[in-house]
Motif scaffolding. Structure first.
Motif, PDB file in Angstrom:
ATOM      1  N   LEU A 275      70.888 -71.467 -92.234  1.00  0.00           N
ATOM      2  CA  LEU A 275      69.974 -70.399 -92.650  1.00  0.00           C
ATOM      3  C   LEU A 275      69.329 -70.671 -94.001  1.00  0.00           C
ATOM      4  CD1 LEU A 275      71.783 -67.061 -91.700  1.00  0.00           C
ATOM      5  CD2 LEU A 275      69.606 -67.872 -90.823  1.00  0.00           C
ATOM      6  N   LEU A 276      69.951 -71.500 -94.818  1.00  0.00           N
ATOM      7  CA  LEU A 276      69.471 -71.697 -96.182  1.00  0.00           C
ATOM      8  C   LEU A 276      68.011 -72.165 -96.254  1.00  0.00           C
ATOM      9  CD1 LEU A 276      72.575 -73.191 -98.033  1.00  0.00           C
ATOM     10  CD2 LEU A 276      71.589 -70.906 -98.242  1.00  0.00           C
ATOM     11  N   PRO A 277      67.578 -73.161 -95.459  1.00  0.00           N
ATOM     12  CA  PRO A 277      66.161 -73.571 -95.548  1.00  0.00           C
ATOM     13  C   PRO A 277      65.193 -72.430 -95.268  1.00  0.00           C
ATOM     14  CG  PRO A 277      67.421 -75.216 -94.362  1.00  0.00           C
ATOM     15  CD  PRO A 277      68.324 -74.031 -94.529  1.00  0.00           C
ATOM     16  N   ILE A 278      65.511 -71.574 -94.290  1.00  0.00           N
ATOM     17  CA  ILE A 278      64.634 -70.455 -93.965  1.00  0.00           C
ATOM     18  C   ILE A 278      64.597 -69.452 -95.106  1.00  0.00           C
ATOM     19  CG2 ILE A 278      64.255 -68.547 -92.369  1.00  0.00           C
ATOM     20  CD1 ILE A 278      63.684 -71.288 -91.221  1.00  0.00           C
ATOM     21  N   ILE A 279      65.758 -69.152 -95.681  1.00  0.00           N
ATOM     22  CA  ILE A 279      65.817 -68.198 -96.785  1.00  0.00           C
ATOM     23  C   ILE A 279      65.060 -68.734 -97.992  1.00  0.00           C
ATOM     24  CG2 ILE A 279      67.368 -67.041 -98.400  1.00  0.00           C
ATOM     25  CD1 ILE A 279      69.443 -66.948 -96.166  1.00  0.00           C
ATOM     26  N   ILE A 280      65.237 -70.012 -98.295  1.00  0.00           N
ATOM     27  CA  ILE A 280      64.554 -70.613 -99.448  1.00  0.00           C
ATOM     28  C   ILE A 280      63.046 -70.598 -99.240  1.00  0.00           C
ATOM     29  CG2 ILE A 280      64.219 -72.767-100.723  1.00  0.00           C
ATOM     30  CD1 ILE A 280      67.194 -73.365-100.205  1.00  0.00           C
ATOM     31  N   VAL A 281      62.599 -70.983 -98.047  1.00  0.00           N
ATOM     32  CA  VAL A 281      61.162 -70.994 -97.758  1.00  0.00           C
ATOM     33  C   VAL A 281      60.581 -69.589 -97.863  1.00  0.00           C
ATOM     34  CG1 VAL A 281      59.476 -71.321 -95.901  1.00  0.00           C
ATOM     35  CG2 VAL A 281      61.159 -73.095 -96.376  1.00  0.00           C
ATOM     36  N   PHE A 282      61.304 -68.606 -97.344  1.00  0.00           N
ATOM     37  CA  PHE A 282      60.790 -67.235 -97.407  1.00  0.00           C
ATOM     38  C   PHE A 282      60.722 -66.739 -98.837  1.00  0.00           C
ATOM     39  CE2 PHE A 282      61.415 -62.641 -97.484  1.00  0.00           C
ATOM     40  CZ  PHE A 282      60.358 -62.235 -96.692  1.00  0.00           C
ATOM     41  N   MET A 283      61.746 -67.011 -99.644  1.00  0.00           N
ATOM     42  CA  MET A 283      61.756 -66.531-101.019  1.00  0.00           C
ATOM     43  C   MET A 283      60.672 -67.204-101.862  1.00  0.00           C
ATOM     44  SD  MET A 283      65.841 -66.179-101.801  1.00  0.00           S
ATOM     45  CE  MET A 283      65.551 -65.516-103.435  1.00  0.00           C
ATOM     46  N   VAL A 284      60.419 -68.485-101.606  1.00  0.00           N
ATOM     47  CA  VAL A 284      59.417 -69.206-102.384  1.00  0.00           C
ATOM     48  C   VAL A 284      58.004 -68.794-101.977  1.00  0.00           C
ATOM     49  CG1 VAL A 284      58.478 -71.493-102.897  1.00  0.00           C
ATOM     50  CG2 VAL A 284      60.952 -71.152-102.839  1.00  0.00           C
ATOM     51  N   PHE A 285      57.792 -68.586-100.672  1.00  0.00           N
ATOM     52  CA  PHE A 285      56.440 -68.331-100.171  1.00  0.00           C
ATOM     53  C   PHE A 285      56.293 -66.910 -99.620  1.00  0.00           C
ATOM     54  CE2 PHE A 285      57.194 -72.910 -99.621  1.00  0.00           C
ATOM     55  CZ  PHE A 285      56.137 -73.422-100.341  1.00  0.00           C
ATOM     56  N   GLN A 286      57.057 -65.954-100.139  1.00  0.00           N
ATOM     57  CA  GLN A 286      56.987 -64.603 -99.593  1.00  0.00           C
ATOM     58  C   GLN A 286      55.620 -63.962 -99.841  1.00  0.00           C
ATOM     59  OE1 GLN A 286      59.519 -61.725-101.583  1.00  0.00           O
ATOM     60  NE2 GLN A 286      59.839 -63.123-103.291  1.00  0.00           N
ATOM     61  N   ARG A 287      54.958 -64.311-100.951  1.00  0.00           N
ATOM     62  CA  ARG A 287      53.629 -63.748-101.197  1.00  0.00           C
ATOM     63  C   ARG A 287      52.639 -64.178-100.131  1.00  0.00           C
ATOM     64  NH1 ARG A 287      52.526 -64.150-107.769  1.00  0.00           N
ATOM     65  NH2 ARG A 287      54.259 -62.777-108.402  1.00  0.00           N
ATOM     66  N   GLN A 288      52.679 -65.455 -99.769  1.00  0.00           N
ATOM     67  CA  GLN A 288      51.769 -65.947 -98.729  1.00  0.00           C
ATOM     68  C   GLN A 288      52.081 -65.305 -97.380  1.00  0.00           C
ATOM     69  OE1 GLN A 288      53.183 -67.736-101.028  1.00  0.00           O
ATOM     70  NE2 GLN A 288      51.706 -69.142-101.936  1.00  0.00           N
ATOM     71  N   ILE A 289      53.371 -65.098 -97.085  1.00  0.00           N
ATOM     72  CA  ILE A 289      53.736 -64.505 -95.798  1.00  0.00           C
ATOM     73  C   ILE A 289      53.271 -63.056 -95.737  1.00  0.00           C
ATOM     74  CG2 ILE A 289      55.676 -63.852 -94.334  1.00  0.00           C
ATOM     75  CD1 ILE A 289      57.165 -66.292 -95.444  1.00  0.00           C
ATOM     76  N   ILE A 290      53.493 -62.302 -96.811  1.00  0.00           N
ATOM     77  CA  ILE A 290      53.059 -60.895 -96.841  1.00  0.00           C
ATOM     78  C   ILE A 290      51.538 -60.811 -96.791  1.00  0.00           C
ATOM     79  CG2 ILE A 290      53.039 -58.800 -98.231  1.00  0.00           C
ATOM     80  CD1 ILE A 290      55.822 -59.639 -99.258  1.00  0.00           C
TER      81      ILE A 290
END
Length: 299
Positions: A275-290
């Motif tokens: 799960l760590l890669p997904i969590i890291i990617v989401f936390m780093v790029f959460q602005r782009q995802i939102i």
């Protein structure tokens, strides 16, 4: 005679405004509490998985439903034991990286190129072809699973990464649709000015469309990576060799091997690491995802 001046109901207007504000505040508080409760409910399994991964098998069997950290956390599960599992977990992580990254790099470029064609170019049958591609999104994977497997088996792709990589490299329909909607908002006059200056369509795509659509492309690529990393169904169908398994399928195989020994903390440790890669990617790029979700709602 004194002039009659009608009084405006100022107090009544203020009271109505105040009551309306109170109703909005109560509604907002209710929504906030509801969303907070939902977030807590979704986080509880992750917290339980992490704290259970730090237990010994005996502690896990006696305190399965506890959310408290164990007295003697078994950090060796993360730093030593999980990397000694057979088949090796690091091999599955590397395989998932190869499959996901190679697919997304090429597939994102192809999808953005197709979106540019659908949004700015004119060619016969463009609307019908685009609708035909959108129609494929309505077909569940379970319907085409058997025909795909037969085709891939006859051309020798089973037990290789090709069924997982090649179709994705040809583009993602959801990404094409989103980027087409985004690129349609870029003024066509910019394209026409570039054509007058002698620029070709591919140069226009590289130097004008890609830089302007970079936020949308980045957001969609991140979401695609998260889906590709978590994919279990397709790899479990096409891959059989332990050396080729992706991390999600490998954890499933480990479950069959280590659950017999009731070594559930080790399996949960492997799950947390995956799960760590997904969590890291989401936390780093959460602005782009939102921003991606917000842009899709506006379009």
């Amino acid at each position: 005679m004194s002039e009659f001046k009608p009084q405006t109901p100022v107090k009544k207007t203020k009271s109505l405004y105040a009551s309306k504000k109170q109703l909005e505040t109560r509604a907002n508080n209710f929504v906030y509490l509801f969303l907070t409760a939902g977030a807590v409910i979704m986080i509880i399994p992750l917290v339980w998985m992490f704290e259970s991964s730090l237990k010994t098998p005996g502690q896990f069997l006696t305190t399965q439903l506890s959310l408290a950290m164990p007295k003697n956390p078994q950090w060796a599960n993360y730093f030593r034991r999980v990397w000694q599992m057979e088949p090796a977990l690091q091999r599955g992580i590397l395989n998932s990286v190869i499959v996901s990254v190679s697919t997304i790099i090429v597939g994102t470029f192809v999808s953005s190129l197709a979106a540019f064609s659908y949004s700015k170019l004119r060619f016969p049958g463009k609307a019908k072809l685009f609708l035909a591609e959108l129609a494929t999104m309505m077909i569940p994977f379970s319907v085409i699973m058997i025909p795909q497997f037969i085709i891939y088996a006859r051309i020798g792709w089973v037990n290789t990464w090709l069924p997982l990589i090649i179709p994705g490299m040809l583009g993602n329909v959801g990404m094409i649709f989103f980027l087409r909607q985004y690129m349609s908002g870029i003024p066509t006059s910019v394209i026409e000015s570039a054509r007058i200056d002698g620029a070709g369509y591919f140069r226009i795509f590289l130097q004008i469309m890609l830089p302007n659509a970079k936020p949308a492309i980045a957001a969609q690529a991140i979401l695609w990576f998260m889906g590709a990393w978590n994919d279990y169904f397709a790899p479990s169908i096409y891959l059989h060799d332990d050396n080729l398994l992706t991390v999600q399928v490998m954890i499933s195989r480990l479950n069959a091997m280590y659950a017999i020994n009731t070594d559930y903390p080790l399996l949960l440790t492997a799950s947390v690491i995956s799960l760590l890669p997904i969590i890291i990617v989401f936390m780093v790029f959460q602005r782009q995802i939102i921003a991606s979700v917000a842009m899709s709602g506006l379009k």
